[in-house]
Motif scaffolding. Structure first.
Motif, short mmCIF file in Angstrom:
data_model
loop_
_atom_site.label_atom_id
_atom_site.label_comp_id
_atom_site.label_asym_id
_atom_site.label_seq_id
_atom_site.Cartn_x
_atom_site.Cartn_y
_atom_site.Cartn_z
N LEU A 108 0.84 -1.20 0.00
CA LEU A 108 0.00 0.00 0.00
C LEU A 108 0.87 1.25 0.00
N ALA A 109 1.98 1.20 0.73
CA ALA A 109 2.90 2.34 0.81
C ALA A 109 3.80 2.43 -0.42
N HIS A 110 4.23 1.26 -0.93
CA HIS A 110 5.17 1.19 -2.06
C HIS A 110 4.69 0.10 -3.01
N PRO A 111 3.79 0.43 -3.97
CA PRO A 111 3.23 -0.62 -4.83
C PRO A 111 4.21 -1.25 -5.81
N GLN A 145 12.08 -17.30 -12.89
CA GLN A 145 11.86 -16.00 -13.53
C GLN A 145 11.69 -14.89 -12.49
N LYS A 146 12.39 -13.77 -12.71
CA LYS A 146 12.25 -12.61 -11.83
C LYS A 146 11.70 -11.45 -12.64
N LEU A 147 10.72 -10.72 -12.06
CA LEU A 147 10.20 -9.57 -12.76
C LEU A 147 9.72 -8.49 -11.81
N LYS A 148 9.73 -7.27 -12.32
CA LYS A 148 9.23 -6.12 -11.58
C LYS A 148 7.72 -6.04 -11.80
N VAL A 149 7.00 -5.72 -10.72
CA VAL A 149 5.54 -5.64 -10.79
C VAL A 149 5.05 -4.39 -10.07
N ARG A 150 3.80 -4.04 -10.34
CA ARG A 150 3.11 -2.98 -9.62
C ARG A 150 1.85 -3.59 -9.04
N ALA A 151 1.67 -3.43 -7.73
CA ALA A 151 0.54 -4.05 -7.03
C ALA A 151 -0.67 -3.13 -7.02
N ARG A 152 -1.84 -3.73 -7.12
CA ARG A 152 -3.09 -3.00 -6.95
C ARG A 152 -4.11 -3.92 -6.27
N THR A 153 -4.90 -3.33 -5.39
CA THR A 153 -5.94 -4.07 -4.67
C THR A 153 -7.21 -4.05 -5.51
N THR A 154 -7.82 -5.21 -5.67
CA THR A 154 -9.03 -5.32 -6.47
C THR A 154 -10.26 -4.97 -5.65
N SER A 155 -11.36 -4.68 -6.35
CA SER A 155 -12.64 -4.42 -5.68
C SER A 155 -13.77 -4.86 -6.61
N GLY A 156 -14.97 -4.89 -6.05
CA GLY A 156 -16.17 -5.16 -6.84
C GLY A 156 -16.14 -6.47 -7.58
N GLU A 157 -16.58 -6.45 -8.83
CA GLU A 157 -16.69 -7.65 -9.65
C GLU A 157 -15.33 -8.31 -9.87
N GLU A 158 -14.30 -7.50 -10.08
CA GLU A 158 -12.97 -8.07 -10.30
C GLU A 158 -12.52 -8.85 -9.06
N ARG A 159 -12.74 -8.27 -7.86
CA ARG A 159 -12.35 -8.98 -6.65
C ARG A 159 -13.12 -10.29 -6.52
N GLU A 160 -14.44 -10.25 -6.77
CA GLU A 160 -15.25 -11.47 -6.65
C GLU A 160 -14.74 -12.57 -7.59
N ARG A 161 -14.44 -12.21 -8.82
CA ARG A 161 -13.97 -13.16 -9.82
C ARG A 161 -12.61 -13.74 -9.40
N LEU A 162 -11.71 -12.87 -8.95
CA LEU A 162 -10.37 -13.33 -8.58
C LEU A 162 -10.37 -14.07 -7.23
N TRP A 163 -11.29 -13.72 -6.34
CA TRP A 163 -11.44 -14.46 -5.08
C TRP A 163 -11.80 -15.91 -5.39
N LYS A 164 -12.73 -16.13 -6.33
CA LYS A 164 -13.11 -17.50 -6.72
C LYS A 164 -11.91 -18.23 -7.30
N LEU A 165 -11.12 -17.54 -8.10
CA LEU A 165 -9.90 -18.13 -8.66
C LEU A 165 -8.94 -18.52 -7.53
#
Length: 153
Positions: free
Chosen positions: A93-96, A105-125
């Motif tokens: 949250l402080a440093h995404p 494999q190593k890679l750089k990523v940017r984190a984001r918190t999901t919400s709504g429909e996207e969160r529901e779909r990914l929670w099931k996954l």
């Protein structure tokens, strides 16, 4: 990732897992065999997440189970159903901007918190790769964050 170190206060099984992952260069540990209480033995995909500490500014490594959506990775900030979010999530949250290692494999990523429909779909996954998340959700009043790690760069 050489300046990063394992996060403090990890349970022993996570330390053992992360050390095996790191010492093998990712050829071992990316498929984690575990038999959680109330479930049979399963093999869960695992990655190493390197975050920047929100207070210390130091880089910490956390072994986490993950899923995939497109070119991105999904991780879940469950902390076993604890009342507070895990440290790695508060760091994101402080440093995404973060790094992951998936097998070799190593890679750089940017984190984001999901919400709504996207969160529901990914929670099931997420329940598909780690069914105990459902038990953790029952143990806490907080909504457990589902985090997407998008490739950066």
């Amino acid at each position: 990732m050489s300046d990063a170190k394992l996060a403090p206060n990890l349970p022993q099984w996570m330390l053992d897992h992360a050390n095996r992952y790191l010492s093998s260069g990712g050829t071992e540990g990316h498929d984690y065999k575990i038999a959680p209480p109330g479930y049979g033995e399963m093999v869960v995909p695992a990655l190493l997440l390197t975050t920047t500490g929100r207070k210390s500014g130091e880089r910490y490594i956390f072994p986490l189970f993950y899923g995939k959506t497109g070119n991105s990775y999904i991780i879940v900030a469950s902390k076993g159903g604890a009342p507070e979010h895990p440290g790695w999530y508060r760091n994101l949250l402080a440093h995404p901007e973060a790094e992951i290692q998936v097998a070799t494999q190593k890679l750089k990523v940017r984190a984001r918190t999901t919400s709504g429909e996207e969160r529901e779909r990914l929670w099931k996954l997420a329940l598909g790769f780690w069914p105990p998340y459902a038990d953790y959700a029952k143990k806490t009043d907080r909504e457990i964050p589902v985090v997407v790690l998008d490739p950066a760069g």
